[in-house]
Design a protein around this motif. Structure first.
Motif, PDB file in Angstrom:
ATOM      1  N   TYR A   4       0.845  -1.187   0.000  1.00 15.25           N
ATOM      2  CA  TYR A   4       0.000   0.000   0.000  1.00 15.25           C
ATOM      3  C   TYR A   4       0.880   1.235   0.000  1.00 15.25           C
ATOM      4  O   TYR A   4       1.854   1.303   0.746  1.00 15.25           O
ATOM      5  CB  TYR A   4      -0.933   0.006   1.220  1.00 15.25           C
ATOM      6  N   GLY A   5       0.529   2.175  -0.845  1.00 21.24           N
ATOM      7  CA  GLY A   5       1.280   3.415  -0.925  1.00 21.24           C
ATOM      8  C   GLY A   5       1.037   4.291   0.288  1.00 21.24           C
ATOM      9  O   GLY A   5       0.281   3.945   1.198  1.00 21.24           O
ATOM     10  N   ASP A   6       1.671   5.440   0.295  1.00 23.00           N
ATOM     11  CA  ASP A   6       1.539   6.340   1.439  1.00 23.00           C
ATOM     12  C   ASP A   6       0.395   7.335   1.272  1.00 23.00           C
ATOM     13  O   ASP A   6       0.221   8.220   2.099  1.00 23.00           O
ATOM     14  CB  ASP A   6       2.850   7.067   1.713  1.00 23.00           C
ATOM     15  N   GLU A   7      -0.394   7.205   0.199  1.00 27.98           N
ATOM     16  CA  GLU A   7      -1.549   8.084   0.063  1.00 27.98           C
ATOM     17  C   GLU A   7      -2.679   7.561   0.950  1.00 27.98           C
ATOM     18  O   GLU A   7      -2.677   6.416   1.362  1.00 27.98           O
ATOM     19  CB  GLU A   7      -2.010   8.176  -1.403  1.00 27.98           C
ATOM     20  N   GLY A   8      -3.612   8.399   1.245  1.00 27.17           N
ATOM     21  CA  GLY A   8      -4.734   7.995   2.089  1.00 27.17           C
ATOM     22  C   GLY A   8      -4.919   8.963   3.244  1.00 27.17           C
ATOM     23  O   GLY A   8      -4.405  10.076   3.245  1.00 27.17           O
ATOM     24  N   TYR A   9      -5.631   8.522   4.224  1.00 29.09           N
ATOM     25  CA  TYR A   9      -5.962   9.349   5.382  1.00 29.09           C
ATOM     26  C   TYR A   9      -5.461   8.689   6.644  1.00 29.09           C
ATOM     27  O   TYR A   9      -5.361   7.474   6.727  1.00 29.09           O
ATOM     28  CB  TYR A   9      -7.478   9.550   5.487  1.00 29.09           C
ATOM     29  N   THR A  10      -5.154   9.504   7.634  1.00 30.00           N
ATOM     30  CA  THR A  10      -4.744   8.980   8.928  1.00 30.00           C
ATOM     31  C   THR A  10      -5.634   9.559  10.019  1.00 30.00           C
ATOM     32  O   THR A  10      -6.170  10.658   9.890  1.00 30.00           O
ATOM     33  CB  THR A  10      -3.279   9.317   9.257  1.00 30.00           C
ATOM     34  N   PHE A  11      -5.780   8.806  11.077  1.00 30.87           N
ATOM     35  CA  PHE A  11      -6.523   9.250  12.244  1.00 30.87           C
ATOM     36  C   PHE A  11      -5.873   8.633  13.458  1.00 30.87           C
ATOM     37  O   PHE A  11      -5.660   7.419  13.505  1.00 30.87           O
ATOM     38  CB  PHE A  11      -7.991   8.808  12.151  1.00 30.87           C
ATOM     39  N   GLN A  12      -5.516   9.453  14.416  1.00 34.85           N
ATOM     40  CA  GLN A  12      -4.884   8.952  15.631  1.00 34.85           C
ATOM     41  C   GLN A  12      -5.961   8.708  16.675  1.00 34.85           C
ATOM     42  O   GLN A  12      -6.663   9.641  17.090  1.00 34.85           O
ATOM     43  CB  GLN A  12      -3.850   9.944  16.147  1.00 34.85           C
ATOM     44  N   LEU A  13      -6.090   7.460  17.100  1.00 33.31           N
ATOM     45  CA  LEU A  13      -7.088   7.115  18.112  1.00 33.31           C
ATOM     46  C   LEU A  13      -6.645   7.636  19.478  1.00 33.31           C
ATOM     47  O   LEU A  13      -5.453   7.598  19.806  1.00 33.31           O
ATOM     48  CB  LEU A  13      -7.276   5.601  18.189  1.00 33.31           C
ATOM     49  N   PRO A  14      -7.592   8.084  20.281  1.00 33.89           N
ATOM     50  CA  PRO A  14      -7.252   8.534  21.637  1.00 33.89           C
ATOM     51  C   PRO A  14      -6.906   7.347  22.535  1.00 33.89           C
ATOM     52  O   PRO A  14      -7.186   6.195  22.191  1.00 33.89           O
ATOM     53  CB  PRO A  14      -8.517   9.247  22.101  1.00 33.89           C
ATOM     54  N   LYS A  15      -6.324   7.620  23.676  1.00 31.62           N
ATOM     55  CA  LYS A  15      -5.940   6.556  24.604  1.00 31.62           C
ATOM     56  C   LYS A  15      -7.147   5.895  25.261  1.00 31.62           C
ATOM     57  O   LYS A  15      -7.096   4.725  25.620  1.00 31.62           O
ATOM     58  CB  LYS A  15      -5.005   7.107  25.676  1.00 31.62           C
ATOM     59  N   SER A  16      -8.230   6.618  25.407  1.00 26.78           N
ATOM     60  CA  SER A  16      -9.428   6.080  26.046  1.00 26.78           C
ATOM     61  C   SER A  16     -10.128   5.094  25.109  1.00 26.78           C
ATOM     62  O   SER A  16     -10.462   5.427  23.972  1.00 26.78           O
ATOM     63  CB  SER A  16     -10.389   7.226  26.393  1.00 26.78           C
ATOM     64  N   ARG A  17     -10.348   3.880  25.587  1.00 23.92           N
ATOM     65  CA  ARG A  17     -10.999   2.846  24.768  1.00 23.92           C
ATOM     66  C   ARG A  17     -12.411   3.258  24.381  1.00 23.92           C
ATOM     67  O   ARG A  17     -12.821   3.090  23.229  1.00 23.92           O
ATOM     68  CB  ARG A  17     -11.027   1.527  25.529  1.00 23.92           C
ATOM     69  N   LYS A  18     -13.139   3.803  25.324  1.00 25.93           N
ATOM     70  CA  LYS A  18     -14.529   4.206  25.070  1.00 25.93           C
ATOM     71  C   LYS A  18     -14.589   5.297  23.991  1.00 25.93           C
ATOM     72  O   LYS A  18     -15.409   5.235  23.076  1.00 25.93           O
ATOM     73  CB  LYS A  18     -15.163   4.695  26.370  1.00 25.93           C
ATOM     74  N   THR A  19     -13.712   6.275  24.091  1.00 29.90           N
ATOM     75  CA  THR A  19     -13.671   7.360  23.104  1.00 29.90           C
ATOM     76  C   THR A  19     -13.231   6.827  21.745  1.00 29.90           C
ATOM     77  O   THR A  19     -13.777   7.222  20.712  1.00 29.90           O
ATOM     78  CB  THR A  19     -12.715   8.471  23.574  1.00 29.90           C
ATOM     79  N   ALA A  20     -12.261   5.917  21.722  1.00 32.62           N
ATOM     80  CA  ALA A  20     -11.786   5.336  20.461  1.00 32.62           C
ATOM     81  C   ALA A  20     -12.911   4.565  19.774  1.00 32.62           C
ATOM     82  O   ALA A  20     -13.109   4.693  18.565  1.00 32.62           O
ATOM     83  CB  ALA A  20     -10.593   4.426  20.721  1.00 32.62           C
ATOM     84  N   GLN A  21     -13.675   3.780  20.533  1.00 32.67           N
ATOM     85  CA  GLN A  21     -14.795   3.037  19.956  1.00 32.67           C
ATOM     86  C   GLN A  21     -15.846   3.989  19.406  1.00 32.67           C
ATOM     87  O   GLN A  21     -16.401   3.754  18.328  1.00 32.67           O
ATOM     88  CB  GLN A  21     -15.423   2.118  21.006  1.00 32.67           C
ATOM     89  N   SER A  22     -16.094   5.064  20.117  1.00 31.77           N
ATOM     90  CA  SER A  22     -17.053   6.057  19.655  1.00 31.77           C
ATOM     91  C   SER A  22     -16.578   6.714  18.361  1.00 31.77           C
ATOM     92  O   SER A  22     -17.366   6.909  17.423  1.00 31.77           O
ATOM     93  CB  SER A  22     -17.261   7.113  20.746  1.00 31.77           C
TER      94      SER A  22
END
Length: 58
Positions: A4-22
């Motif tokens: 996979y190339g380096d194009e695309g989108y990134t998103f950094q998940l927060p440390k909180s599991r509940k917030t990450a799931q949301s």
């Protein structure tokens, strides 16, 4: 095996599991993750303080 190339989108998940799931549920609801999504990569680093070892997980 694919690459996979380096194009695309990134998103950094927060440390909180509940917030990450949301956040992931919101992305799916808004079609950020849909049937056309080829891959979702999750990367993190584990650190063992006693042994001073790091482990990179992808």
């Amino acid at each position: 095996v694919s690459t996979y190339g380096d194009e695309g989108y990134t998103f950094q998940l927060p440390k909180s599991r509940k917030t990450a799931q949301s956040n992931l549920a919101t992305m799916k609801k808004n079609n950020w993750i849909d049937r056309s999504t080829r891959i979702v990569l999750i990367e993190f680093i584990l650190h063992n303080k006693n042994l001073h070892n790091y482990c990179f997980v992808k």
